[in-house]
Design a protein around this motif. Structure first.
Motif, PDB file in Angstrom:
ATOM      1  N   ASN A  97       0.815  -1.218   0.000  1.00  0.00           N
ATOM      2  CA  ASN A  97       0.000   0.000   0.000  1.00  0.00           C
ATOM      3  C   ASN A  97       0.851   1.273   0.000  1.00  0.00           C
ATOM      4  O   ASN A  97       0.385   2.352   0.351  1.00  0.00           O
ATOM      5  N   ASN A 113      -0.884  -1.423  -4.680  1.00  0.00           N
ATOM      6  CA  ASN A 113      -2.222  -0.839  -4.787  1.00  0.00           C
ATOM      7  C   ASN A 113      -2.310   0.282  -5.816  1.00  0.00           C
ATOM      8  O   ASN A 113      -3.297   0.363  -6.567  1.00  0.00           O
ATOM      9  N   ASN A 166      -6.179   4.087   0.224  1.00  0.00           N
ATOM     10  CA  ASN A 166      -6.386   3.857  -1.211  1.00  0.00           C
ATOM     11  C   ASN A 166      -6.996   5.088  -1.879  1.00  0.00           C
ATOM     12  O   ASN A 166      -6.683   5.408  -3.029  1.00  0.00           O
TER      13      ASN A 166
END
Ligand code: DON
Length: 420
Positions: A97, A113, A166
């Protein structure tokens, strides 16, 4: 007699069962409350046989294991160069991430991600709506699995509620024009993609479809073109296990992808699809017992991609004519690729051939790749240009449509005794 393979799988599962190291992913509440002891594994062969062990019917969310499949669909729908314009293929060596983009704002690869959110936006034809994109994505991943997959709304809601990181990544991507639309909508779609429910049985078939050049070995459906598979497997082998990719490649050596629900897939090209499931994760976000299982599979069954069998020493026998025979026959055998074909070329070129007729006998060849076929045909062309009458004995058509090229002459026969 009972197959020893399920027994082997049971035995390997038992050998890791007591390991309770690691933690469930806690940033998605639904995953934090999952039963941590579940453990399953499955193998899917390329002729559609499935072997399962442990909690094989237990469903869990696909999470990041969806990324290589979404990448395969985006490459199919938009073409390799359009996707490369938006997402690079360099290993990041960072966490899944990490907010990492290159100088042009491109995510480093489609497995982290940032790259996966961008890849999600590239599924489906250009200009399609978010709903159409999700339909294409769900239908595509279902075709990989060979059954209809569906989203678990609780897992979806549970992740979306807290998807700040995100969303931050998606807004960054929007600011660089890597995403061309509302970042919130793309993150919703990507989170749905991660919330599709699967079992190890499904994942093994999905991995086997990658290993089988894009054809689902159970349904027989071509899901994506073979050219796309090469790209996907390459990226899986360099980036699929994030910042553990180096360890994984040296220890296991199978193109792979993990997910934070505890699944891992491995696709061994030309051989097998493998899936494991165990929810506790290591610090890289990879399942602890899953990694151990793959290490065992790889070493027990010689699955490391860099551990290839030595090339067959003898691919050729020079069958000099005797008695009344007037044909010089070169018998080829086994599975022939570049190195084997080079041996054939070298031996034929070095042979003193006094006969007017020369045959390349492929009766004992069980496979021959494209480059080997072209090399043999070039040998045939050169022999015929030296005035030899050249025969190709190829009863199983291992060289389809043999074309000896400009000025070459070649007679294809189906059996050697037709020459005498
Ligand atoms: O983007 C996320 O955070 C998750 N839905 C997927 C992450 C994941 O599975 C990472 N892999 N180990």
């Amino acid at each position: 007699m009972k197959s020893p393979i399920p027994d082997y799988l049971d035995e390997i599962l038992d050998s890791v069962r007591s390991d309770d190291a690691g933690e469930r992913a806690d940033y998605i509440p639904e995953l934090a409350s999952a039963d941590p002891d579940r453990l399953g594994a499955a193998f899917a062969t390329l002729d559609g046989e499935i072997y399962c062990a442990g909690d094989a019917d237990s469903a869990f969310s696909i999470q990041s294991i969806s990324k290589p499949f979404a990448y395969a669909l985006a490459l199919t729908d938009r073409g390799i160069s359009a996707v490369l314009d938006k997402v690079d293929v360099e290993p990041s060596g960072e966490a899944f991430n990490e907010i990492s983009l290159d100088d042009e704002g491109r995510p480093l690869n489609p497995m982290i991600n940032a790259g996966a959110i961008t890849t999600h936006s590239l599924v489906g034809p250009e200009g399609c709506s978010a709903e159409e994109r999700l339909e294409r994505l769900t239908a595509g991943l279902s075709a990989f699995a060979g059954r209809q997959l569906s989203v678990d709304e609780r897992v979806y809601g549970s992740e979306l509620n807290d998807a700040h990181r995100n969303l931050a990544i998606a807004h960054m991507l929007r600011s660089y024009d890597i995403l061309a639309e509302d970042p919130g909508v793309v993150v919703e779609g990507y989170t749905r993609q991660c919330s599709l429910m699967v079992t190890v049985h499904d994942l093994a078939v999905m991995a086997a479809t990658l290993a089988n050049q894009g054809v689902n070995p159970v349904t027989g459906e071509r899901v994506v073109p073979a050219s796309v598979i090469r790209q996907v497997l390459s990226v899986m082998s360099t980036c699929g296990m994030y910042d553990a990719a180096g360890d994984w490649t040296t220890q296991v050596g199978i193109p792979a992808k993990s997910g934070v629900a505890g699944g891992i897939i491995g696709a061994l090209p030309g051989q097998l699809g493998i899936a494991t499931f165990s929810p506790r994760l290591d610090k890289h976000g990879n399942s602890v017992r899953g990694v151990s299982l793959f290490e065992r599979f790889s070493s027990d069954m010689g699955m490391h991609l860099m551990e290839v069998p030595a090339a067959a020493r003898s691919v050729l026998r020079d069958h000099a004519p005797s008695g009344t025979e007037t044909v010089r026959i070169f018998d080829l055998q086994g599975s022939i690729r570049f190195a084997g074909a080079e041996r054939v070329v070298r031996e034929v070129v070095g042979a003193e051939i006094t006969e007017n007729r020369v045959a390349l006998d492929l009766t004992a060849v069980h496979s021959l790749d494209d480059v080997a076929g072209r090399m043999l045909l070039e040998v045939a062309r050169r022999l015929s240009m030296e005035g030899k009458e050249v025969f190709l004995i190829d009863p199983d058509t291992v060289i389809p449509d043999p074309d000896p090229g400009t000025d070459g002459q070649l007679t294809v026969v189906s059996r050697g005794d037709e020459l005498h």
